[in-house]
Design a protein around this motif. Structure first.
Motif, PDB file in Angstrom:
ATOM      1  N   GLU A   1       4.877 -85.483   6.292  1.00  0.00           N
ATOM      2  CA  GLU A   1       4.096 -86.460   5.545  1.00  0.00           C
ATOM      3  C   GLU A   1       4.716 -86.774   4.188  1.00  0.00           C
ATOM      4  OE1 GLU A   1       0.101 -85.165   5.245  1.00  0.00           O
ATOM      5  OE2 GLU A   1      -0.277 -85.212   7.399  1.00  0.00           O
TER       6      GLU A   1
ATOM      7  N   CYS B   1       1.795 -95.183   2.026  1.00  0.00           N
ATOM      8  CA  CYS B   1       1.007 -96.227   2.670  1.00  0.00           C
ATOM      9  C   CYS B   1      -0.338 -96.356   1.965  1.00  0.00           C
ATOM     10  CB  CYS B   1       0.791 -95.910   4.150  1.00  0.00           C
ATOM     11  SG  CYS B   1       2.294 -95.980   5.143  1.00  0.00           S
ATOM     12  N   ASN B   2      -0.918 -97.517   2.119  1.00  0.00           N
ATOM     13  CA  ASN B   2      -2.231 -97.757   1.526  1.00  0.00           C
ATOM     14  C   ASN B   2      -3.043 -98.590   2.511  1.00  0.00           C
ATOM     15  OD1 ASN B   2      -4.331 -97.743  -0.267  1.00  0.00           O
ATOM     16  ND2 ASN B   2      -3.372 -99.094  -1.774  1.00  0.00           N
ATOM     17  N   THR B   3      -4.354 -98.535   2.385  1.00  0.00           N
ATOM     18  CA  THR B   3      -5.210 -99.325   3.261  1.00  0.00           C
ATOM     19  C   THR B   3      -5.187-100.779   2.811  1.00  0.00           C
ATOM     20  OG1 THR B   3      -6.659 -97.435   3.686  1.00  0.00           O
ATOM     21  CG2 THR B   3      -7.536 -99.623   4.174  1.00  0.00           C
TER      22      THR B   3
ATOM     23  N   VAL C   1      -8.414-101.498  14.830  1.00  0.00           N
ATOM     24  CA  VAL C   1      -8.451-101.796  13.399  1.00  0.00           C
ATOM     25  C   VAL C   1      -8.907-103.238  13.153  1.00  0.00           C
ATOM     26  CG1 VAL C   1      -6.638-100.116  12.909  1.00  0.00           C
ATOM     27  CG2 VAL C   1      -6.010-102.508  13.278  1.00  0.00           C
TER      28      VAL C   1
ATOM     29  N   SER D   1      -8.238-103.875   9.008  1.00  0.00           N
ATOM     30  CA  SER D   1      -8.114-102.804   8.017  1.00  0.00           C
ATOM     31  C   SER D   1      -7.136-101.779   8.561  1.00  0.00           C
ATOM     32  CB  SER D   1      -9.478-102.157   7.749  1.00  0.00           C
ATOM     33  OG  SER D   1      -9.352-101.108   6.814  1.00  0.00           O
ATOM     34  N   ALA D   2      -5.938-101.745   7.968  1.00  0.00           N
ATOM     35  CA  ALA D   2      -4.880-100.896   8.515  1.00  0.00           C
ATOM     36  C   ALA D   2      -4.067-100.247   7.404  1.00  0.00           C
ATOM     37  CB  ALA D   2      -3.960-101.722   9.413  1.00  0.00           C
ATOM     38  N   GLU D   3      -3.502 -99.068   7.713  1.00  0.00           N
ATOM     39  CA  GLU D   3      -2.600 -98.391   6.788  1.00  0.00           C
ATOM     40  C   GLU D   3      -1.232 -99.054   6.897  1.00  0.00           C
ATOM     41  OE1 GLU D   3      -3.164 -95.674   4.656  1.00  0.00           O
ATOM     42  OE2 GLU D   3      -5.266 -96.128   5.076  1.00  0.00           O
ATOM     43  N   MET D   4      -0.709 -99.554   5.774  1.00  0.00           N
ATOM     44  CA  MET D   4       0.566-100.254   5.776  1.00  0.00           C
ATOM     45  C   MET D   4       1.413 -99.798   4.594  1.00  0.00           C
ATOM     46  SD  MET D   4      -0.792-104.088   6.819  1.00  0.00           S
ATOM     47  CE  MET D   4       0.754-104.623   7.508  1.00  0.00           C
TER      48      MET D   4
ATOM     49  N   GLU E   1       3.616 -99.880   1.318  1.00  0.00           N
ATOM     50  CA  GLU E   1       3.679-100.781   0.175  1.00  0.00           C
ATOM     51  C   GLU E   1       5.138-100.949  -0.259  1.00  0.00           C
ATOM     52  OE1 GLU E   1       1.115 -99.761  -3.002  1.00  0.00           O
ATOM     53  OE2 GLU E   1      -0.710 -99.834  -1.800  1.00  0.00           O
TER      54      GLU E   1
END
Length: 298
Positions: free
Chosen positions: A212, A218-220, A241, A253-256, A258
């Motif tokens: 990790e 990543c951010n939502t 999502v 709404s997804a973790e992507m 930045e």
């Protein structure tokens, strides 16, 4: 339990070639009488197993015995043939011959219901040839010289040790050790502009699993799309999502990650996306859009 033991006896004989009744009795913790009953049951089921008396005798499987329908079900055999079909994409002669041989052994027609083509639209087959060549380099542990375009738009030459081909999110990647960076790297196949498989051989190492801490931050990200964009929304996001509102709008709404890729990705939707969260992304995307307008305005 008996059926399981019968299979184990067959696999044991396939591995050793022959065994004695006391040997099998000791291995499977049953009596010698039970082993002989098992041999009779296998013979009655069509397995070519036989016994030879005498000092050097024992229990044998007939020479050239292969796994047939008594070991593999029709569904399992069809799955094997399907798996071969799925990798038979680049006119690979060896896999084609293997497919024909197994079809004959299994007494099954190989129904060609599945087709896998790794090339992009408009490609004349070079993607398939690239995949096949790199696959061979991985298997034979051959160095590869590549001309690669990275995510920053820089094109340079690398010498790599190809370790594994990986498919993720509709793209193929090559996991490798880069001699230039002296570290493990992941290369997107589509960005390998040119390559050459070298004669030099390397000692294979294991590609490290990313933890990790080493993954990109990543951010939502919450996005809203009009209903008529559903074709692309469901093409690029998992349905788990995506939420469809009563007014027809789709909310994602997804973790992507930045990074620059995210800005370019959001711009690719043009005016057909509303950035809900995080709010600061709106300003970043707007500034980038202004640069594009300034560059191309008459």
């Amino acid at each position: 339990m008996k059926e399981s033991r019968l299979f184990k006896i067959v696999y044991y004989l396939l591995g050793k070639g022959q065994a004695t009744a006391p040997e099998l009795a000791g291995k499977f913790e049953v009596s010698i009488r039970t082993i002989y009953r098992d041999i009779d049951a296998l013979s009655g089921a069509g397995i070519p197993v036989y016994t030879e008396p005498g000092r050097n005798g024992g229990i044998y499987l007939m020479d050239n015995f292969v796994l047939d329908k008594t070991i593999l079900s029709k569904e399992e055999k069809q799955e094997i043939l399907t798996a071969l079909q799925s990798i038979n994409f680049a006119q690979n002669i060896n896999s084609s011959q293997t497919l024909q041989k197994l079809s004959a052994i299994f007494h099954l027609n190989s129904e060609n219901w599945l087709e896998v083509d790794f090339s992009r639209w408009g490609n004349t087959g070079t993607d398939n040839k690239k995949f096949e060549s790199l696959k061979s380099a991985v298997i034979n542990q051959r160095y590869v010289k590549i001309l690669y375009a990275n995510s920053c738009g820089i094109i340079n030459e690398r010498i790599i040790q190809p370790l594994k081909l990986s498919y993720k999110s509709k793209s193929w990647y090559l996991k490798a050790y880069c001699t230039k960076k002296q570290d493990y790297r992941i290369f997107k196949l589509a960005r390998i502009i040119d390559f050459e498989v070298l004669a030099d051989v390397f000692c294979k190492s294991k590609f490290p699993e990313l933890n990790e801490a080493s993954e990109q931050a990543c951010n939502t990200v919450v996005l809203r799309f009009p209903e008529y964009m559903s074709y692309r929304v469901y093409d690029e996001f998992d349905k788990t999502v995506v939420t469809q509102k009563e007014n027809g709008y789709l909310t994602v709404s997804a973790e992507m990650p930045e990074n620059e890729w995210l800005i370019g990705y959001l711009l690719s939707f043009g005016t057909q996306v509303d950035i809900i969260e995080p709010a600061y992304l709106k300003e970043i995307v707007a500034e980038e859009a202004k640069k594009i307008y300034k560059k191309y305005k008459p």
